[in-house]
Motif scaffolding. Structure first.
Motif, PDB file in Angstrom:
ATOM      1  N   SER B  19      13.057   3.210 -30.948  1.00 16.23           N
ATOM      2  CA  SER B  19      13.739   3.729 -29.748  1.00 16.23           C
ATOM      3  C   SER B  19      12.761   3.874 -28.580  1.00 16.23           C
ATOM      4  N   ARG B  20      11.519   4.167 -28.879  1.00 17.99           N
ATOM      5  CA  ARG B  20      10.431   4.335 -27.904  1.00 17.99           C
ATOM      6  C   ARG B  20      10.732   5.405 -26.853  1.00 17.99           C
ATOM      7  N   ILE B  21      11.612   6.345 -27.174  1.00 25.82           N
ATOM      8  CA  ILE B  21      11.972   7.369 -26.178  1.00 25.82           C
ATOM      9  C   ILE B  21      10.798   8.303 -25.937  1.00 25.82           C
ATOM     10  N   VAL B  22      10.256   8.870 -27.006  1.00 24.30           N
ATOM     11  CA  VAL B  22       9.157   9.831 -26.839  1.00 24.30           C
ATOM     12  C   VAL B  22       7.913   9.136 -26.296  1.00 24.30           C
ATOM     13  N   ILE B  23       7.606   7.978 -26.851  1.00 21.66           N
ATOM     14  CA  ILE B  23       6.400   7.266 -26.414  1.00 21.66           C
ATOM     15  C   ILE B  23       6.484   6.931 -24.929  1.00 21.66           C
ATOM     16  N   SER B  24       7.643   6.399 -24.514  1.00 23.81           N
ATOM     17  CA  SER B  24       7.801   6.031 -23.102  1.00 23.81           C
ATOM     18  C   SER B  24       7.692   7.254 -22.206  1.00 23.81           C
ATOM     19  N   LEU B  25       8.373   8.334 -22.614  1.00 27.88           N
ATOM     20  CA  LEU B  25       8.346   9.559 -21.803  1.00 27.88           C
ATOM     21  C   LEU B  25       6.924  10.082 -21.647  1.00 27.88           C
ATOM     22  N   ILE B  26       6.229  10.150 -22.768  1.00 24.19           N
ATOM     23  CA  ILE B  26       4.902  10.760 -22.760  1.00 24.19           C
ATOM     24  C   ILE B  26       3.902   9.905 -21.993  1.00 24.19           C
ATOM     25  N   VAL B  27       3.888   8.624 -22.307  1.00 20.96           N
ATOM     26  CA  VAL B  27       2.906   7.757 -21.649  1.00 20.96           C
ATOM     27  C   VAL B  27       3.159   7.717 -20.146  1.00 20.96           C
ATOM     28  N   SER B  28       4.428   7.558 -19.766  1.00 16.85           N
ATOM     29  CA  SER B  28       4.707   7.484 -18.327  1.00 16.85           C
ATOM     30  C   SER B  28       4.389   8.816 -17.657  1.00 16.85           C
ATOM     31  N   PHE B  29       4.733   9.929 -18.327  1.00 25.50           N
ATOM     32  CA  PHE B  29       4.458  11.248 -17.741  1.00 25.50           C
ATOM     33  C   PHE B  29       2.957  11.478 -17.619  1.00 25.50           C
ATOM     34  N   CYS B  30       2.206  11.197 -18.702  1.00 28.29           N
ATOM     35  CA  CYS B  30       0.748  11.399 -18.695  1.00 28.29           C
ATOM     36  C   CYS B  30       0.106  10.628 -17.549  1.00 28.29           C
ATOM     37  N   VAL B  31       0.402   9.349 -17.497  1.00 22.75           N
ATOM     38  CA  VAL B  31      -0.274   8.472 -16.537  1.00 22.75           C
ATOM     39  C   VAL B  31       0.155   8.802 -15.111  1.00 22.75           C
ATOM     40  N   ILE B  32       1.470   8.904 -14.919  1.00 25.23           N
ATOM     41  CA  ILE B  32       1.971   9.122 -13.558  1.00 25.23           C
ATOM     42  C   ILE B  32       1.476  10.461 -12.998  1.00 25.23           C
ATOM     43  N   VAL B  33       1.579  11.515 -13.787  1.00 23.59           N
ATOM     44  CA  VAL B  33       1.187  12.839 -13.281  1.00 23.59           C
ATOM     45  C   VAL B  33      -0.316  12.912 -13.050  1.00 23.59           C
ATOM     46  N   THR B  34      -1.096  12.387 -13.986  1.00 26.82           N
ATOM     47  CA  THR B  34      -2.554  12.447 -13.827  1.00 26.82           C
ATOM     48  C   THR B  34      -2.992  11.654 -12.584  1.00 26.82           C
ATOM     49  N   VAL B  35      -2.464  10.460 -12.449  1.00 29.85           N
ATOM     50  CA  VAL B  35      -2.842   9.631 -11.282  1.00 29.85           C
ATOM     51  C   VAL B  35      -2.327  10.264  -9.987  1.00 29.85           C
ATOM     52  N   SER B  36      -1.118  10.809 -10.024  1.00 35.91           N
ATOM     53  CA  SER B  36      -0.565  11.464  -8.822  1.00 35.91           C
ATOM     54  C   SER B  36      -1.425  12.640  -8.388  1.00 35.91           C
ATOM     55  N   ILE B  37      -1.852  13.445  -9.359  1.00 34.21           N
ATOM     56  CA  ILE B  37      -2.698  14.602  -9.016  1.00 34.21           C
ATOM     57  C   ILE B  37      -4.035  14.110  -8.455  1.00 34.21           C
ATOM     58  N   GLY B  38      -4.525  13.030  -9.036  1.00 33.42           N
ATOM     59  CA  GLY B  38      -5.781  12.463  -8.538  1.00 33.42           C
ATOM     60  C   GLY B  38      -5.671  12.043  -7.087  1.00 33.42           C
ATOM     61  N   PHE B  39      -4.582  11.352  -6.756  1.00 33.34           N
ATOM     62  CA  PHE B  39      -4.376  10.913  -5.367  1.00 33.34           C
ATOM     63  C   PHE B  39      -4.109  12.108  -4.455  1.00 33.34           C
ATOM     64  N   ALA B  40      -3.275  13.044  -4.936  1.00 30.80           N
ATOM     65  CA  ALA B  40      -2.896  14.186  -4.093  1.00 30.80           C
ATOM     66  C   ALA B  40      -4.091  15.073  -3.764  1.00 30.80           C
ATOM     67  N   SER B  41      -4.964  15.248  -4.739  1.00 29.65           N
ATOM     68  CA  SER B  41      -6.110  16.143  -4.495  1.00 29.65           C
ATOM     69  C   SER B  41      -7.170  15.455  -3.634  1.00 29.65           C
ATOM     70  N   GLY B  42      -7.211  14.127  -3.687  1.00 28.24           N
ATOM     71  CA  GLY B  42      -8.155  13.378  -2.854  1.00 28.24           C
ATOM     72  C   GLY B  42      -9.604  13.752  -3.112  1.00 28.24           C
ATOM     73  N   GLY B  43      -9.918  14.143  -4.328  1.00 30.45           N
ATOM     74  CA  GLY B  43     -11.291  14.489  -4.687  1.00 30.45           C
ATOM     75  C   GLY B  43     -11.767  15.805  -4.113  1.00 30.45           C
ATOM     76  N   MET B  44     -10.833  16.624  -3.638  1.00 31.57           N
ATOM     77  CA  MET B  44     -11.213  17.890  -2.977  1.00 31.57           C
ATOM     78  C   MET B  44     -11.399  19.041  -3.978  1.00 31.57           C
ATOM     79  N   ILE B  45     -10.943  18.857  -5.213  1.00 26.84           N
ATOM     80  CA  ILE B  45     -11.046  19.964  -6.175  1.00 26.84           C
ATOM     81  C   ILE B  45     -12.451  19.985  -6.770  1.00 26.84           C
ATOM     82  N   GLU B  46     -13.106  21.129  -6.649  1.00 27.44           N
ATOM     83  CA  GLU B  46     -14.466  21.236  -7.191  1.00 27.44           C
ATOM     84  C   GLU B  46     -14.553  22.295  -8.290  1.00 27.44           C
TER      85      GLU B  46
END
Lengths: 203, 219
Positions: B19-46
């Motif tokens: 079904s790949r429901i959990v795998i798809s949810l988790i992988v997409s959530f992990c990657v999208i949120v981590t990358v989004s936070i990376g872009f949003a913070s713009g390296g300003m978090i110390e």
């Protein structure tokens, strides 16, 4: 010898379903639960199967003379009901392997008899509703349970499937306690006794 | 019990990979949120503490999706089918194993991806890794029993979040604090934190094991 003793069972949700139902069914006996829609046939079957608890009264289970705790009743029952489904993302072979560890010769004979052998390696979500019903019957019978609980067992099945089902029920009836909840007179007639929930009469 | 465990684990893994429901949810959530936070913070978090909080928030919410393994049993009416063949205890241990595996995978993916995206330096990699593993183990144990309760109550969103928060709070507090220390160039020992997390997981695991048969049969 497995015996189920029901004493004065009553159940109500927002309205009264049934009250003071008492009966005993043992190995070699069969009983049909009949009544109009909404009378509580499936609920009574769930109570017998220890899936739902009654409001009043009790159900006792005995394997020979030993009382069985309600929590262990599942080990002794095979249930075919609309609210119990096999794993649709698995094939019939995988479902059998999951439940029993191996596909035995008995299993092959039964699924051939139920006309599922040629479909055994297809995932169940590709089955028709009639084939799914036959798969559920196969899974319940392969367990060789001392108690068989059937809720509308012939539903969605064609005439051939029903005939096979009735034959199998007759064959196992000598060594199994069978309870059938149904509106179908043919299914009710294969049982020795019946409980009419409209009148609370056990005949 | 071992064959029952193995068959339930194989069944869950097989269904999940189909079904790949959990795998798809988790992988997409992990990657999208981590990358989004990376872009949003713009390296300003110390601040190491802020990094630690963000990291565990991502792991926590990614891991929440693993509760689907219980919802699926209820939604597809297979819970009683499973109970007809196996004891509730073996079902619980199998689900716990699957949930732990998912949480370990999530913490490894997020733990590595976060360092890469946010350019964080880990001064104590062993402590960092041990926090990821013991923290995800504790979260998995917490969420397994809560997911079972929420699934039986057929309350997918609200109840799960409400019940999860107070139970996971001690875990989250300890892992955030200790993970933040692994981002600092100071000497510290994560031993007491690991011990707490393992003790917490063991205690909750035992309580869940005892309670699960009563929870899982009430539907």
């Amino acid at each position: 010898m497995f015996t189920i003793k029901a004493h004065n069972i009553s159940k109500r949700y927002t309205y009264r379903l049934f009250s003071n139902i008492s009966f005993t069914v043992s190995t070699g006996q069969s009983i049909a639960i009949v009544g109009p829609n909404g009378s509580g046939k499936s609920t009574l079957l769930k109570i017998i199967g220890s899936i739902v608890f009654p409001d009043t009264g009790s159900v006792e289970y005995f394997n020979h003379q030993d009382a069985i705790p309600a929590g262990n009743v599942f080990h002794y029952t095979g249930i075919v009901a609309p609210y119990i489904q096999c794993y649709n993302q698995l094939t019939l072979t995988e479902n059998i392997n999951f439940a029993f560890g191996a596909v035995t010769q008995d299993a092959i004979t039964l699924i051939k008899r139920l006309d599922l052998y040629q479909h055994k390696d297809r995932m169940l979500h590709t089955y028709s509703t009639g084939m799914l019903q036959r798969a559920k019957i196969a899974m319940a019978l392969l367990k060789k349970p001392p108690v068989l609980l059937l809720d509308e067992p012939g539903s969605n099945m064609d005439e051939y499937g029903r005939t096979i089902l009735f034959e199998i029920i007759k064959e196992i009836s000598s060594h199994t306690a069978i309870v059938v909840a149904t509106n179908d007179s043919r299914e009710a007639n294969i049982c020795q006794r019946s409980i009419n929930l409209a009148t609370s009469v056990v005949a | 019990m071992l064959p029952a465990l193995l068959r339930n684990i194989v069944k869950d893994v097989r269904i999940e990979f189909r079904s790949r429901i959990v795998i798809s949810l988790i992988v997409s959530f992990c990657v999208i949120v981590t990358v989004s936070i990376g872009f949003a913070s713009g390296g300003m978090i110390e601040s190491p503490m802020v990094h630690s909080v963000l990291l565990w928030v991502i792991i926590f919410f990614s891991g929440m999706n693993s509760s689907h393994i219980f919802y699926r049993e209820i939604e597809e009416n297979t819970a009683l089918f499973n109970l007809m063949y196996y004891s509730p205890e073996s079902i619980f241990v199998a689900k716990l194993f699957v949930n732990c595996s998912i949480m370990f995978a999530v913490s490894i993916i997020v733990g590595v991806l976060y360092l890469f995206v946010m350019d964080v330096v880990v001064y104590h990699p062993l402590s960092y890794a041990s926090m990821l593993l013991s923290g995800s183990l504790s979260l998995a144990v917490c969420t397994t029993i809560i997911a079972a309760i929420a699934a039986v109550a057929q309350a997918r969103g609200g109840l799960f979040a409400i019940l999860s928060f107070p139970i996971t709070l001690p875990v989250i507090t300890v892992v955030i604090k200790t993970t933040a220390q692994s981002f600092l160039a100071v000497i510290f020992s994560p031993f007491s934190a690991i011990l707490f997390l393992l003790a917490f997981s063991s205690l909750l695991g035992v309580v869940s094991y005892i309670l699960f048969p009563y929870i899982w049969r009430e539907f």
